[in-house]
Write a protein that holds these residues in place. Sequence first.
Motif, PDB file in Angstrom:
ATOM      1  N   ASP A  94     -31.369 -10.736  -7.892  1.00  0.00           N
ATOM      2  CA  ASP A  94     -30.021 -10.538  -7.366  1.00  0.00           C
ATOM      3  C   ASP A  94     -30.027  -9.523  -6.218  1.00  0.00           C
ATOM      4  OD1 ASP A  94     -27.367  -9.781  -6.947  1.00  0.00           O
ATOM      5  OD2 ASP A  94     -26.828 -10.166  -9.026  1.00  0.00           O
ATOM      6  N   ILE A 132     -27.597  -8.480  -4.458  1.00  0.00           N
ATOM      7  CA  ILE A 132     -26.405  -7.619  -4.417  1.00  0.00           C
ATOM      8  C   ILE A 132     -26.583  -6.438  -5.366  1.00  0.00           C
ATOM      9  CG2 ILE A 132     -23.940  -7.524  -4.965  1.00  0.00           C
ATOM     10  CD1 ILE A 132     -23.668 -10.323  -3.766  1.00  0.00           C
ATOM     11  N   VAL A 133     -27.144  -6.695  -6.537  1.00  0.00           N
ATOM     12  CA  VAL A 133     -27.476  -5.574  -7.424  1.00  0.00           C
ATOM     13  C   VAL A 133     -28.538  -4.697  -6.750  1.00  0.00           C
ATOM     14  CG1 VAL A 133     -28.566  -4.981  -9.621  1.00  0.00           C
ATOM     15  CG2 VAL A 133     -26.777  -6.729  -9.554  1.00  0.00           C
ATOM     16  N   LEU A 134     -29.496  -5.318  -6.101  1.00  0.00           N
ATOM     17  CA  LEU A 134     -30.537  -4.568  -5.395  1.00  0.00           C
ATOM     18  C   LEU A 134     -29.942  -3.729  -4.265  1.00  0.00           C
ATOM     19  CD1 LEU A 134     -33.415  -3.881  -4.469  1.00  0.00           C
ATOM     20  CD2 LEU A 134     -33.506  -6.098  -3.318  1.00  0.00           C
ATOM     21  N   GLY A 135     -29.127  -4.356  -3.431  1.00  0.00           N
ATOM     22  CA  GLY A 135     -28.525  -3.619  -2.319  1.00  0.00           C
ATOM     23  C   GLY A 135     -27.676  -2.468  -2.812  1.00  0.00           C
ATOM     24  N   SER A 136     -26.962  -2.698  -3.893  1.00  0.00           N
ATOM     25  CA  SER A 136     -26.122  -1.635  -4.444  1.00  0.00           C
ATOM     26  C   SER A 136     -26.964  -0.498  -4.996  1.00  0.00           C
ATOM     27  CB  SER A 136     -25.219  -2.211  -5.538  1.00  0.00           C
ATOM     28  OG  SER A 136     -24.353  -3.192  -4.993  1.00  0.00           O
ATOM     29  N   ALA A 137     -28.066  -0.848  -5.634  1.00  0.00           N
ATOM     30  CA  ALA A 137     -28.972   0.193  -6.125  1.00  0.00           C
ATOM     31  C   ALA A 137     -29.512   1.008  -4.951  1.00  0.00           C
ATOM     32  CB  ALA A 137     -30.122  -0.429  -6.919  1.00  0.00           C
ATOM     33  N   VAL A 160     -28.088   1.459  -1.895  1.00  0.00           N
ATOM     34  CA  VAL A 160     -27.026   2.313  -1.335  1.00  0.00           C
ATOM     35  C   VAL A 160     -26.813   3.537  -2.228  1.00  0.00           C
ATOM     36  CG1 VAL A 160     -24.570   2.455  -0.772  1.00  0.00           C
ATOM     37  CG2 VAL A 160     -25.875   0.415  -0.138  1.00  0.00           C
ATOM     38  N   THR A 161     -26.786   3.290  -3.522  1.00  0.00           N
ATOM     39  CA  THR A 161     -26.566   4.384  -4.472  1.00  0.00           C
ATOM     40  C   THR A 161     -27.702   5.396  -4.400  1.00  0.00           C
ATOM     41  OG1 THR A 161     -25.350   2.866  -5.904  1.00  0.00           O
ATOM     42  CG2 THR A 161     -26.203   4.886  -6.917  1.00  0.00           C
ATOM     43  N   ARG A 162     -28.921   4.880  -4.389  1.00  0.00           N
ATOM     44  CA  ARG A 162     -30.101   5.750  -4.401  1.00  0.00           C
ATOM     45  C   ARG A 162     -30.225   6.522  -3.095  1.00  0.00           C
ATOM     46  NH1 ARG A 162     -33.498   8.506  -6.652  1.00  0.00           N
ATOM     47  NH2 ARG A 162     -35.358   7.773  -7.713  1.00  0.00           N
ATOM     48  N   PHE A 183     -22.577  -3.974   4.740  1.00  0.00           N
ATOM     49  CA  PHE A 183     -23.246  -4.589   3.587  1.00  0.00           C
ATOM     50  C   PHE A 183     -22.699  -6.004   3.503  1.00  0.00           C
ATOM     51  CE2 PHE A 183     -24.776  -3.501  -0.999  1.00  0.00           C
ATOM     52  CZ  PHE A 183     -24.971  -4.824  -1.337  1.00  0.00           C
ATOM     53  N   HIS A 184     -23.557  -6.965   3.714  1.00  0.00           N
ATOM     54  CA  HIS A 184     -23.106  -8.357   3.654  1.00  0.00           C
ATOM     55  C   HIS A 184     -24.073  -9.209   2.846  1.00  0.00           C
ATOM     56  CE1 HIS A 184     -19.632  -7.962   6.250  1.00  0.00           C
ATOM     57  NE2 HIS A 184     -20.345  -7.098   6.953  1.00  0.00           N
ATOM     58  N   ALA A 185     -23.519  -9.895   1.870  1.00  0.00           N
ATOM     59  CA  ALA A 185     -24.330 -10.789   1.034  1.00  0.00           C
ATOM     60  C   ALA A 185     -23.414 -11.756   0.312  1.00  0.00           C
ATOM     61  CB  ALA A 185     -25.130  -9.990   0.009  1.00  0.00           C
ATOM     62  N   GLU A 227     -37.197   0.157  -4.343  1.00  0.00           N
ATOM     63  CA  GLU A 227     -36.168  -0.595  -5.063  1.00  0.00           C
ATOM     64  C   GLU A 227     -36.470  -2.090  -5.016  1.00  0.00           C
ATOM     65  OE1 GLU A 227     -33.903   0.403  -7.028  1.00  0.00           O
ATOM     66  OE2 GLU A 227     -34.016   2.542  -6.651  1.00  0.00           O
ATOM     67  N   ALA A 252     -37.047  -4.451  -8.223  1.00  0.00           N
ATOM     68  CA  ALA A 252     -36.293  -5.698  -8.410  1.00  0.00           C
ATOM     69  C   ALA A 252     -37.192  -6.921  -8.426  1.00  0.00           C
ATOM     70  CB  ALA A 252     -35.257  -5.835  -7.297  1.00  0.00           C
ATOM     71  N   SER A 308     -20.942  -0.227  -4.105  1.00  0.00           N
ATOM     72  CA  SER A 308     -22.278  -0.189  -4.698  1.00  0.00           C
ATOM     73  C   SER A 308     -22.258   0.499  -6.059  1.00  0.00           C
ATOM     74  CB  SER A 308     -23.241   0.528  -3.754  1.00  0.00           C
ATOM     75  OG  SER A 308     -23.353  -0.188  -2.539  1.00  0.00           O
ATOM     76  N   VAL A 364     -20.841  -2.129  -8.451  1.00  0.00           N
ATOM     77  CA  VAL A 364     -21.813  -3.170  -8.822  1.00  0.00           C
ATOM     78  C   VAL A 364     -22.832  -2.595  -9.809  1.00  0.00           C
ATOM     79  CG1 VAL A 364     -23.663  -4.661  -7.982  1.00  0.00           C
ATOM     80  CG2 VAL A 364     -21.544  -4.454  -6.667  1.00  0.00           C
ATOM     81  N   PHE A 405     -20.526  -9.650  -1.587  1.00  0.00           N
ATOM     82  CA  PHE A 405     -20.195  -8.252  -1.261  1.00  0.00           C
ATOM     83  C   PHE A 405     -20.125  -8.213   0.257  1.00  0.00           C
ATOM     84  CE2 PHE A 405     -21.256  -3.612  -2.625  1.00  0.00           C
ATOM     85  CZ  PHE A 405     -20.688  -3.074  -1.505  1.00  0.00           C
ATOM     86  N   HIS A 406     -18.948  -7.956   0.786  1.00  0.00           N
ATOM     87  CA  HIS A 406     -18.808  -7.910   2.242  1.00  0.00           C
ATOM     88  C   HIS A 406     -18.001  -6.685   2.658  1.00  0.00           C
ATOM     89  CE1 HIS A 406     -20.752 -11.681   3.168  1.00  0.00           C
ATOM     90  NE2 HIS A 406     -20.215 -12.150   2.056  1.00  0.00           N
ATOM     91  N   ALA A 407     -18.594  -5.909   3.561  1.00  0.00           N
ATOM     92  CA  ALA A 407     -17.918  -4.727   4.087  1.00  0.00           C
ATOM     93  C   ALA A 407     -18.587  -4.299   5.380  1.00  0.00           C
ATOM     94  CB  ALA A 407     -17.978  -3.579   3.078  1.00  0.00           C
TER      95      ALA A 407
END
Lengths: 407, 407, 407, 407
Positions: free
Chosen positions: C220, C222-227, C229-231, C253-255, C294, C298, D226, D229, D253-255
């Motif tokens: 996934d 989107i879960v990866l991208g969110s991880a 951004v968070t990290r 962030f686009h997915a 990350e 993933a 993020s 998610v 996820f779009h921004a």
Amino acid sequence: MTISAILSDLDSTRSYREELYKFFHQHPELSLQEFETSKRIISELESYGVESIQRIGDTGVVAVISNGDGPVVALRGDIDALPMAERSGKEYAAIGATQVDNNTGQETPVAHTCGHDVHISSLLGAVQAFNSHRELWNGTLMAVFQPAEETAAGARMMVEEGIVEKLSAPDVYLGQHVLGSLPGGAVGTRVGAVMSEAASIEITLHGKGSHGSMPNLGVDPIVLGSAIVTRLQSVISREIAASETAVLTVGSFHAGTKSNIIPDSAVLQLNTRAFSKDVAAHLHEAIERIVRSECAAARCPEPPEFKYYDQYPLTSNDESVTAHVRAAFDEFFGENSVDLAQVPASEDFSIIPDAFGIPYSYWGLGGFADHQNAPGNHSPAFAPDIQPTLDRGVEALVVAASAWLVK
Amino acid sequence: MTISAILSDLDSTRSYREELYKFFHQHPELSLQEFETSKRIISELESYGVESIQRIGDTGVVAVISNGDGPVVALRGDIDALPMAERSGKEYAAIGATQVDNNTGQETPVAHTCGHDVHISSLLGAVQAFNSHRELWNGTLMAVFQPAEETAAGARMMVEEGIVEKLSAPDVYLGQHVLGSLPGGAVGTRVGAVMSEAASIEITLHGKGSHGSMPNLGVDPIVLGSAIVTRLQSVISREIAASETAVLTVGSFHAGTKSNIIPDSAVLQLNTRAFSKDVAAHLHEAIERIVRSECAAARCPEPPEFKYYDQYPLTSNDESVTAHVRAAFDEFFGENSVDLAQVPASEDFSIIPDAFGIPYSYWGLGGFADHQNAPGNHSPAFAPDIQPTLDRGVEALVVAASAWLVK
Amino acid sequence: MTISAILSDLDSTRSYREELYKFFHQHPELSLQEFETSKRIISELESYGVESIQRIGDTGVVAVISNGDGPVVALRGDIDALPMAERSGKEYAAIGATQVDNNTGQETPVAHTCGHDVHISSLLGAVQAFNSHRELWNGTLMAVFQPAEETAAGARMMVEEGIVEKLSAPDVYLGQHVLGSLPGGAVGTRVGAVMSEAASIEITLHGKGSHGSMPNLGVDPIVLGSAIVTRLQSVISREIAASETAVLTVGSFHAGTKSNIIPDSAVLQLNTRAFSKDVAAHLHEAIERIVRSECAAARCPEPPEFKYYDQYPLTSNDESVTAHVRAAFDEFFGENSVDLAQVPASEDFSIIPDAFGIPYSYWGLGGFADHQNAPGNHSPAFAPDIQPTLDRGVEALVVAASAWLVK
Amino acid sequence: MTISAILSDLDSTRSYREELYKFFHQHPELSLQEFETSKRIISELESYGVESIQRIGDTGVVAVISNGDGPVVALRGDIDALPMAERSGKEYAAIGATQVDNNTGQETPVAHTCGHDVHISSLLGAVQAFNSHRELWNGTLMAVFQPAEETAAGARMMVEEGIVEKLSAPDVYLGQHVLGSLPGGAVGTRVGAVMSEAASIEITLHGKGSHGSMPNLGVDPIVLGSAIVTRLQSVISREIAASETAVLTVGSFHAGTKSNIIPDSAVLQLNTRAFSKDVAAHLHEAIERIVRSECAAARCPEPPEFKYYDQYPLTSNDESVTAHVRAAFDEFFGENSVDLAQVPASEDFSIIPDAFGIPYSYWGLGGFADHQNAPGNHSPAFAPDIQPTLDRGVEALVVAASAWLVK
């Protein structure tokens, strides 16, 4: 009917068996320290006139009744208690029971809050019944009183101490567990995975300490550990099929001593459960992959350490053996013979039959009339209704074994 | 020049002052337990013939030399040590020094690894110099020997014990700290925020315990705590202007006892640092906002608890006072008078002048010839070069105070 | 005084310069498409009688006034506008101004919302003043009208088109920017890092698509991208010293296309800013480290891709040059000569002096009387007060250059 | 046997039915735009001599054969195709099939990649068989040709258009779906939850835009999104029992538009699936709880917005009806009558029987001889083996309906 004849003494032995149960209940002993328990088991077996009784290790006991040609059926009962105080409110509760834990040297409260005392009493009752009615069956009955189920160490110990070499392989290995999740008096069977594979993993994360005001000089193991715990949630949510039953819990997170000092390390303790070996393997691969990756992301000066412990195998009932048991239960117990859902707990039951290379089946025994409100196993309030539980525990073992031993 | 005359005994007192320093170094005492330290301070002050010496609280000491009309200048030295073992390798190291911590009842190692022993010795030297040369200055010198800087408790204690009521307000409050970050022998000044506001916060998160295999029956405080730690990183990265100097550290995370039991609660210890009151207030608002929101996200059965402790005020040097000190330093020390960068640490220095309502200035004193490789304050290896540090500490206090006391 | 004499025509040229400013304001042009702008610049330079005017690339212009022996001073003004609509409310606003973007072929609104029109007008005014009063100074004045500052492409283009080969190296390179953050009419100088190094990074994450109900068959993104951004928040909060000014923003962030389809990939766009090359390098290393880690966590089927673009160098004013400019400003502008704080934006100003290997200084010009409420650069409302801004822009350039050109 | 008699024309109708299937396969139509499809269905029904044929809405069709007293059985087939291009490689593939989507006005490729063409052909075949052999059964057969299953809109449309008012309630509602997950030629039944409740949720997060270098002036919706998610992963991993089958996917996820501009908002699209209404309700409560809490943590200026769409009900087969179908299948199909695992997809099948207030059962039809390697439904390669699929689809409908209609 033959089985009823084997069980014909249940009324006359009932008060004896209930006293025996209360004795074990009031003398709970820690895993691998079941000294009084095994001594009493042996003395009861001797009183029945069982000719072959042997210790396997310090506290394991195996009794064998050889009764002519025929199948060899092993019945297993586990015998250890838990390091916790009982709060069942029963008049026969083990109030104040303690034991010195040989691992720590500390005196600790102990209680039979998992119902192994029911298992011992039931298995002794079954041995007594088969021994008293040798004329009604043919073959060999083996009763395995197994220590240390709670620490996943007892079955392994009996294998290490040579149970496979010392005894002929049975044809089938059977066992039961009293549960709060089944209706009182019911016996529940299930084909396939019934109790989960489980493992605990202690992970040590090596960061780099620093003053709290200078995080840039260190590698913060608390931010790292938190990232790991957060990231691990995606293993269940994304990597395991939704139809699988799997759990990954971080039960312990310890790091640091002061608010303003970034510590050197953090220690996490994880527990995994799965109902298939593939899923269990995936969980462990994913944990190591994510932990190592997060340590790389954090630029840890040293790699993380993984220590696996308390590893329980999958308990997966043989299809044919379980069908045979189920047919016997259906006939004897009628609507008290029910389906058992997967139990989200683990057992070392399968280790001995796997060592022998034989099939097994493991069923559940309802312990509470009001099972909707029953306390869970390991709850301080867990103490099954004495009856019909004790009678049903004997009956279930006799009925199941008779499916092989009685023609 | 008058100042040089006041300092004219430095050569003759040097060995006395070095012995005094070693005594304090070898007798480190915990915060609010500086019993031997304060006793020795008083006996030295008495030996100089200082007429007004009083205790404020059990271990605070204030000496006053009234020398005619003129400004009143307070000089402050902090006197406590740290609960750690010294590893400086010095021959006069406090090897094996311990003290019973009155808070815990436990014997703990103690060491002067923050250099407060330099501060005591320097302040005693300055008092001795001013006392010996009363003919050279006019006004009042007040020497404040303050306990418990390390726990942010000493200055508050002296205020609670009535320092403001017992003494006339000084015109200015001056102090210094020996640092590894300045060149040896240098004195560093700075206008405005010089040491950070700091606070510690203990946060208790209330989840709901459960068996590790049944997370759905509980509220996992380890996942919650990890989400909080992770989310808090965005306070610095997103909510505080990049040009601000602010730190938010979670120094301690403790939850759980076993891998397969989800605990009831988790306890985090946080530390914040900021160089403005607005930023400090924002940090605390953000922490409470995020923690409460994450607890809501996790459906906690009870709200989180916040306990603030070890709260240090901002140390922000008065512009005019500091300019006055700087001019005096520039004249006396030449190129050894340098700029001081913001120090990423905190002090309770400002509490007493704030209680008096008077301006203050606080400067740094270089302690190591090889300051590029100097250990940081609170390092077990921290032990400044004895000279020129001890002489310079006296000089700096005398030069700064003379800016008011000498016409 | 000589400088005042050079500036003696300000009154008589004021209305001309204001009309000129309004022309540029109403004819905003995109980066590298400043065709009308550069044509008008050249025609004005010709009208002053400047003898050496050359294009560098399509829209870059350099004018040189050779006025005998002496220092060579370069003054730079950037000339491009932004792809956005003006909403300043000024009567001379560029309402409806558009241009076809040569990159996209799309017609887009354009506006001088960064004040480069002030820079052009001021630089033309300074050239006019120096040209009219050649008797008052000695040396060479070089006026660099630089395109495409907004895309970091113009200075690089002029270097690629041979500015270094075509012109003799100046001794010093000077420039200014009108800002909302300074008081109106003030000129602000700063030694060292004044505008940040900046870079944009487009990161493509390769996951593995799957039906939304079967995440276990995919990876996934989107879960990866969110991880990620968070990290990444921990880079600023933990890896960079709190005293550094650094920013890491994920601006895009686009997915994905549908709620129930896990997409194959995600694209993030990041922007970094730092006031030191070491910090900038650390940011980029940390971003790549965390993203790669990350992706490993993933189990991405392919490594992530990093594309760097819009890279701005650090603008770090030479200490000696800036001190020289500051002294001149202090003398001429008095209390309107102020300190400039670091500007959290970036410039390609330094690329040309770095290509020449010469020192530079870059100062701020206050543009709004009510600067506390001034709109920021790039705001649709950004339009400086015409006066004193236009006069002060000429004065600042003349005063600074005269520090070298006037004895 | 009566059922075999009803099915006695399968050989003679086979080539007709295969041609019919290829027609529908080559004329795929989008949801609620099944104009040619429904026209052809009606003309076939008319050719069989079915007397009662009515449209429900524009493209829904219901045929009723009233054949004396007896049970009323409804058989349902869904008729729409998907907006995608077929890549099955079949000679009869719908290469180049397109349709203008009435919602978007865009021409889009269309294909029967979910097998609804099998459903139409099978249902027409079953109607033909029952109609030809009225002497063999008693009661009423209702054939429901339902549009727009793929958008969850068709069954709702038929209810809104009055199917309940226009027709007498059947006693039972039956349907089938061709699947790649069953062995070719098998029919799979399941009691209870068979296809999941599903919903899509579009969430708009309102942050506050800012220049990328000044995150402190904004509220970063990308960091917020993020965090959401990431946090949502714990819903499945911690809040839902491991034994439940539930999925929560963020598919979009779009921004943002540029690396250095913090955008105002972010839009997430989520999809949930659950096999019980309680779990579905918990998922939605948890999503809203977590999103709202994270918005509070981020200090969003406006609350988040939630828009639910594409909501599919749970498909949960009636125990008694399914047992009746299963018994008939076991008898007729022998070992081709198998258990169906839960299907991780959703259906609007249950909406019409729920509107009628009647029980239903829905079974699976194996479509591929090599089902281990079969493409999944909605794959561009999905095209079942024509035989035995088409015959088996008719047989299954006839056998199941006959369980009520044939005595």
